[in-house]
Design a protein around this motif. Structure first.
Motif, PDB file in Angstrom:
ATOM      1  N   ILE A 187       0.809  -1.238   0.000  1.00 53.67           N
ATOM      2  CA  ILE A 187       0.000   0.000   0.000  1.00 53.67           C
ATOM      3  C   ILE A 187       0.838   1.282   0.000  1.00 53.67           C
ATOM      4  O   ILE A 187       0.506   2.233  -0.702  1.00 53.67           O
ATOM      5  CB  ILE A 187      -1.049   0.002   1.151  1.00 53.67           C
ATOM      6  N   ILE A 188       1.955   1.309   0.723  1.00 57.19           N
ATOM      7  CA  ILE A 188       2.719   2.566   0.793  1.00 57.19           C
ATOM      8  C   ILE A 188       3.308   2.947  -0.571  1.00 57.19           C
ATOM      9  O   ILE A 188       3.085   4.073  -1.037  1.00 57.19           O
ATOM     10  CB  ILE A 188       3.751   2.522   1.953  1.00 57.19           C
ATOM     11  N   PRO A 189       3.995   2.018  -1.280  1.00 53.86           N
ATOM     12  CA  PRO A 189       4.442   2.379  -2.634  1.00 53.86           C
ATOM     13  C   PRO A 189       3.276   2.756  -3.558  1.00 53.86           C
ATOM     14  O   PRO A 189       3.390   3.657  -4.383  1.00 53.86           O
ATOM     15  CB  PRO A 189       5.133   1.104  -3.142  1.00 53.86           C
ATOM     16  N   THR A 190       2.128   2.062  -3.392  1.00 56.41           N
ATOM     17  CA  THR A 190       0.958   2.362  -4.237  1.00 56.41           C
ATOM     18  C   THR A 190       0.506   3.803  -4.042  1.00 56.41           C
ATOM     19  O   THR A 190       0.247   4.524  -5.014  1.00 56.41           O
ATOM     20  CB  THR A 190      -0.218   1.420  -3.855  1.00 56.41           C
ATOM     21  N   ILE A 191       0.427   4.223  -2.794  1.00 51.15           N
ATOM     22  CA  ILE A 191      -0.041   5.595  -2.518  1.00 51.15           C
ATOM     23  C   ILE A 191       0.983   6.603  -3.058  1.00 51.15           C
ATOM     24  O   ILE A 191       0.649   7.516  -3.805  1.00 51.15           O
ATOM     25  CB  ILE A 191      -0.218   5.818  -0.989  1.00 51.15           C
ATOM     26  N   ILE A 192       2.245   6.402  -2.686  1.00 51.66           N
ATOM     27  CA  ILE A 192       3.273   7.395  -3.056  1.00 51.66           C
ATOM     28  C   ILE A 192       3.405   7.509  -4.573  1.00 51.66           C
ATOM     29  O   ILE A 192       3.436   8.610  -5.127  1.00 51.66           O
ATOM     30  CB  ILE A 192       4.638   7.045  -2.411  1.00 51.66           C
ATOM     31  N   THR A 193       3.453   6.378  -5.262  1.00 54.22           N
ATOM     32  CA  THR A 193       3.713   6.451  -6.713  1.00 54.22           C
ATOM     33  C   THR A 193       2.495   6.993  -7.479  1.00 54.22           C
ATOM     34  O   THR A 193       2.666   7.690  -8.474  1.00 54.22           O
ATOM     35  CB  THR A 193       4.159   5.084  -7.292  1.00 54.22           C
ATOM     36  N   GLN A 194       1.277   6.708  -6.991  1.00 50.28           N
ATOM     37  CA  GLN A 194       0.113   7.294  -7.672  1.00 50.28           C
ATOM     38  C   GLN A 194       0.135   8.820  -7.528  1.00 50.28           C
ATOM     39  O   GLN A 194      -0.148   9.560  -8.471  1.00 50.28           O
ATOM     40  CB  GLN A 194      -1.202   6.743  -7.105  1.00 50.28           C
ATOM     41  N   ILE A 195       0.498   9.287  -6.331  1.00 49.59           N
ATOM     42  CA  ILE A 195       0.531  10.745  -6.126  1.00 49.59           C
ATOM     43  C   ILE A 195       1.665  11.364  -6.956  1.00 49.59           C
ATOM     44  O   ILE A 195       1.475  12.356  -7.657  1.00 49.59           O
ATOM     45  CB  ILE A 195       0.673  11.102  -4.626  1.00 49.59           C
ATOM     46  N   LEU A 196       2.855  10.747  -6.901  1.00 49.55           N
ATOM     47  CA  LEU A 196       4.000  11.315  -7.636  1.00 49.55           C
ATOM     48  C   LEU A 196       3.753  11.324  -9.143  1.00 49.55           C
ATOM     49  O   LEU A 196       4.183  12.222  -9.846  1.00 49.55           O
ATOM     50  CB  LEU A 196       5.281  10.518  -7.344  1.00 49.55           C
ATOM     51  N   ASN A 197       3.016  10.315  -9.632  1.00 49.29           N
ATOM     52  CA  ASN A 197       2.735  10.261 -11.073  1.00 49.29           C
ATOM     53  C   ASN A 197       1.549  11.127 -11.474  1.00 49.29           C
ATOM     54  O   ASN A 197       1.094  11.072 -12.611  1.00 49.29           O
ATOM     55  CB  ASN A 197       2.489   8.811 -11.509  1.00 49.29           C
TER      56      ASN A 197
END
Ligand SMILES: NC(=O)c1ccc[n+]([C@@H]2O[C@H](COP(=O)([O-])OP(=O)(O)OC[C@H]3O[C@@H](n4cnc5c(N)ncnc54)[C@H](O)[C@@H]3O)[C@@H](O)[C@H]2O)c1
Length: 324
Positions: A187-197
């Motif tokens: 979940i943490i990579p999912t949240i961060i990468t969706q926001i960064l992208n």
């Protein structure tokens, strides 16, 4: 320090950090990466310490390979496994082949070669939704997913090698670990990468479950602290003993990234009702009392370090799809 330490799962998230931490402490590291035709060493590929490790490419599912692998080894950290819960709904047999039979192959090889210490990696998922908190090592085991069931089976197989053959074995049971290099399914990579992208909406599953989140370098120190012990046949939890709901984690990441992205629930990310583990919070006092280890890095600090990593490696993450 002249000990030769084998790390299985060395190409993965925790294993690659563990190999680096061991090298920094002066140990000789033999790193098992899973054989693949790209000759990729996974997360060790870009490690600044790659030249200081012996890299072996192979497969835990092959007993002949495992026997050769452990011949010159003193200590084993066994982390190699299939770990994604949603994929375990689709391909459960591969979890038995890798997590149960793969562990059996390594145990048998270690028994034959006369290993000094075998540290087997379990997971907090084996506890299922907490029946009480904080969860100590006596908490019942509840297999709420094929992944959890395969890890319970592997733990039991490992313990049986201690009871039947006196294999000097300790079980490390980490709670949820996060940080640089974690796979996109978490979940943490999912949240961060969706926001960064700069995705339009933040697509997530159920945000009510709580987890005990431990930064990866803290988890590695927990693993390494076990080297001091002779408590064979015992289990040690490794966790921060701090509990956060996934809703709290999202809000904290949004704050750190200064984002006002709208969160929507994505049906395909919801787990079957009785499979979702609702609550996990670790009692790690057994490890603290035995070794003095405790988690040091706060969630906010760990998330900042993770964000820096994902910024630099964003192109390796497919944030526009549901990564199983
Ligand atoms: N990530 C977490 O939050 C967490 C929490 C508790 C326990 N664990 C446990 O820690 C260990 C490492 O997890 P991770 O998060 O680093 O996962 P990961 O998927 O990043 O690493 C596991 C590695 O095992 C390797 N592997 C899989 N099948 C193999 C095979 N047949 N032969 C050789 N290697 C094989 C893979 O190449 C992979 O790199 C696992 O045993 C997992 O169950 C992880």
């Amino acid at each position: 320090m002249d000990k030769n330490i084998l790390v299985s799962g060395a190409d993965g998230f925790i294993g690659s950090h563990l190999c680096e931490s061991l090298v920094l402490k002066g140990f000789k590291v033999k790193a098992l990466v899973q054989y693949n035709s790209f000759n990729s060493y996974g997360h060790l590929e870009k490690s600044p310490y790659l030249k200081e490790m012996e890299i072996i490419s192979g497969d835990l599912r092959d007993s002949f390979f495992c026997e050769k692998l452990v011949q010159d080894v003193d200590i084993i950290f066994h982390l190699g496994a299939l770990i994604a819960i949603p994929y375990s709904y689709m391909a459960p047999k591969s979890y038995v082949d890798t997590n149960v039979s793969g562990t059996l192959n390594l145990l048998e090889a270690a028994k034959k070669s006369g290993i000094e210490l075998f540290i087997h990696t379990s997971t907090s998922e084996v506890y299922g939704s907490a029946l009480y908190v904080p969860i100590d090592e006596k908490h019942p085991l509840q297999p709420q997913s094929p992944y959890s069931a395969s890890k319970i089976a592997a733990d039991m197989m490992a313990l049986s090698y201690y009871h039947s053959f006196n294999l000097p074995l300790i079980i490390a049971r980490p709670f949820n670990t996060y940080g640089p290099r974690q796979s996109a399914r978490a979940i943490i990579p999912t949240i961060i990468t969706q926001i960064l992208n700069k995705e339009k909406e933040l697509k997530l599953g159920d945000l009510t479950p709580t987890r005990d989140l431990n930064f990866v370098l803290d988890t590695c120190e927990g693993f390494i602290s076990l080297l001091k012990l002779k408590n064979y046949g015992e289990v040690f939890n490794i966790g921060s003993s701090k509990e956060y709901s996934m809703q709290e984690v999202v809000m904290l990441i949004k704050k750190l990234l200064n984002s006002d992205i709208k969160i929507i629930q994505d049906e395909q990310r919801l787990r079957p009702k009785n499979s979702e583990v609702l609550r996990l919070c670790c009692d790690s006092s057994k490890l603290f009392n035995a070794t003095g280890w405790k988690s040091k890095i706060s969630l906010e600090e760990g998330l900042q370090k993770s964000i820096e990593y994902f910024k630099e490696n964003l192109s390796s993450y497919k944030s526009n799809i549901y990564n199983v």
